[in-house]
Design an enzyme around this catalytic site. Structure first.
Site, PDB file in Angstrom:
ATOM      1  N   ASP A  26       1.304  22.335 -13.596  1.00 26.21           N
ATOM      2  CA  ASP A  26       2.694  21.888 -13.460  1.00 26.21           C
ATOM      3  C   ASP A  26       2.983  21.656 -11.977  1.00 26.21           C
ATOM      4  O   ASP A  26       2.053  21.391 -11.219  1.00 26.21           O
ATOM      5  CB  ASP A  26       3.636  22.917 -14.109  1.00 26.21           C
ATOM      6  CG  ASP A  26       4.908  22.268 -14.634  1.00 26.21           C
ATOM      7  OD1 ASP A  26       5.586  21.593 -13.846  1.00 26.21           O
ATOM      8  OD2 ASP A  26       5.228  22.434 -15.826  1.00 26.21           O
TER       9      ASP A  26
ATOM     10  N   HIS B  90       1.778  18.555 -11.002  1.00 23.75           N
ATOM     11  CA  HIS B  90       2.870  17.582 -11.113  1.00 23.75           C
ATOM     12  C   HIS B  90       3.509  17.267  -9.760  1.00 23.75           C
ATOM     13  O   HIS B  90       4.548  16.638  -9.699  1.00 23.75           O
ATOM     14  CB  HIS B  90       3.928  18.074 -12.106  1.00 23.75           C
ATOM     15  CG  HIS B  90       3.409  18.210 -13.510  1.00 23.75           C
ATOM     16  ND1 HIS B  90       4.184  18.621 -14.559  1.00 23.75           N
ATOM     17  CD2 HIS B  90       2.166  17.996 -14.031  1.00 23.75           C
ATOM     18  CE1 HIS B  90       3.455  18.644 -15.679  1.00 23.75           C
ATOM     19  NE2 HIS B  90       2.227  18.281 -15.369  1.00 23.75           N
TER      20      HIS B  90
END
Ligand SMILES: *[C@@H]1O[C@H](CO)[C@@H](O)[C@H](O)[C@H]1NC(C)=O
Ligand SMILES: *[C@@H]1O[C@H](CO)[C@@H](O)[C@H](O)[C@H]1NC(C)=O
Ligand SMILES: *[C@@H]1O[C@H](CO)[C@@H](O)[C@H](O)[C@H]1NC(C)=O
Length: 413
Positions: A237, A260
């Site tokens: 993430d 991310h």
């Protein structure tokens, strides 16, 4: 008679003391100085968890030994060091709570290993709370043992979900340094900072597989004066996410990927969130991430402002969305309402951002119909797209700003 003798000898003593009063005072001053210097420079008193019964076999629950050692180091009226030597120590969940009497160093030389998910009632594994002047260091590793827990994380798919525990929670800390440690395979986030002030994070490594759910590297919330530098973060993430209520956040010399990217947000999900003011991201490299620099705010959000952000000297290697503002953030298939975000974004600078984009829209600035972005600057941008459909493009909506210097893709501002 005896009494008289005593008082005589006492007065003799006083006489001698009186004669040497000058010297005694000097001696006292000197001794005081020595004691003071000794205390200031003496090595910290060490509290080894093994002396409190910890066993480094990777199987014994060492929570009690760690907490007993913490109690002593925290009550030590001087510099204290809690030592976790080489070896694998199963621990937790545990809360190390202050305030402490003196400055505490938490030295992790070995591996601190998390128990399985069934052992958790709370949403944190190793928590540090209400401490001033803490130092966490030692070259060791916090191993969250996430692989068996990840299949139980339903949050990427549904709103109603139980949060798995975050590996390291820092709450209400001031003047803290976290240096030379690693965090691997957290069950959820690796680190979560809440209500902290003046925190330095340096030379740390964070890693989890690129497809592990919600294993954010460092999440910062309601904090100020946080400085992250010289670190490597690769997760499933955000490498670093900056939530609501933060000010004066600086990130430099960080390598991010997989993951991310570096995100501000998501903002505006809950009422009464605090503004985000003053974020500086400098000299970072993002490799193979889905986003590079991202600002995301929820649709139909609460009212707040996000301002004064500077992103400069950033290298993007094969990043899907190198520069992205997304004010229609809604990770679920449908959000409750379609009204625009009310997070006001202003005074944002993207400067010297180079590298390659994995999608054609390398610069995507999608601001809110309700409160357009103000004073956004693009300066010296060079992002290359080598896929089908031609060179890289940029896309702007609801935004006011200016571009300076070379722009590839051509600026939409
Ligand atoms: C982080 O990783 C790098 C490269 O693998 C290594 O040189 C460094 O010692 C690691 N740092 C820590 C604190 O483990
Ligand atoms: C910002 O935070 C740093 C510590 O990271 C601190 O030294 C500095 O004084 C802070 N500046 C402001 C304006 O708050
Ligand atoms: C920028 O980061 C790189 C590592 O990614 C480092 O080698 C270099 O010294 C940094 N430059 C500055 C000015 O900090």
């Amino acid at each position: 008679m005896a009494r008289k003798k005593k008082s005589q000898s006492q007065s003799t003593l006083f006489l001698i003391q009186g004669m040497d009063l000058k010297w005694n005072l000097r001696l006292a001053c000197l001794l005081f100085l020595f004691a003071w210097v000794a205390k200031a420079t003496s090595p910290a008193k060490v509290f080894n968890v093994k002396d409190f019964g910890a066993i480094a076999d990777g199987k014994t629950d060492n929570s009690k030994a760690f907490l007993d050692a913490w109690k002593e180091v925290c009550f030590w009226d001087g510099m204290g060091r809690l030592l976790i030597p080489k070896g694998i120590f199963l621990v937790g969940p545990v809360v190390f709570k202050g305030p402490c009497k003196g400055p505490v160093t938490f030295q992790v030389s070995g591996v601190v290993k998390a128990p399985s998910l069934e052992q958790f009632k709370s949403d944190g594994w190793v928590e540090f709370q209400y401490i001033n002047g803490l130092m966490i260091t030692g070259g060791g590793t916090f191993d969250g043992q996430g692989a068996l827990a990840w299949p139980h994380n339903k949050c990427p798919k549904t709103v109603k979900c139980k949060l798995l525990p975050t590996s390291l929670r820092f709450s209400f800390l001031t003047d803290t340094t976290i240096r030379s440690i690693s965090s691997v395979n957290s069950k959820l986030f690796h680190m979560n900072m809440f209500n902290c002030k003046n925190i330095k994070i340096q030379s740390i490594n964070i890693s989890a597989p690129g497809d592990s759910p919600n294993t954010d590297g460092i999440h910062i919330g309601d904090s100020s004066g946080v400085k992250i530098s010289r670190s490597m973060i690769g997760t499933g993430d955000d490498c670093i996410s900056i939530g609501p209520g933060n000010s004066n956040i600086s990130i430099s010399n960080v390598l991010c990927g997989p993951g991310h990217g570096i995100s501000i947000g998501s903002l505006g999900k809950y009422p009464n969130e605090g503004d985000v003011v003053g974020v500086n991201v400098r000299n970072c490299t993002l490799t193979g991430t889905t986003n590079g620099i991202r600002i995301k705010t929820w649709q139909d959000s609460s009212i707040l402002s996000a301002s004064n952000f500077k992103f400069q000297d950033i290298v993007m290697n094969n990043v899907y969305n190198p520069i992205i503002i997304d004010q229609e953030y809604c990770p679920y298939t449908s959000c409750a309402q379609e009204s625009p975000s009310r997070v006001k974004i202003s005074d944002i600078s993207f400067m010297n951002i180079h590298g390659s984009s994995r999608s054609q829209v390398a610069v995507n600035l999608l601001c809110s119909k309700g409160v357009p972005c103000q004073n956004v600057e693009l300066r010296n941008i060079n992002l290359v797209y080598n896929g089908l459909g031609g060179p890289a493009t940029s896309s702007c909506s609801n935004i006011k700003g200016t571009s300076f210097g070379p722009q590839s893709p051509p600026s939409c501002l």
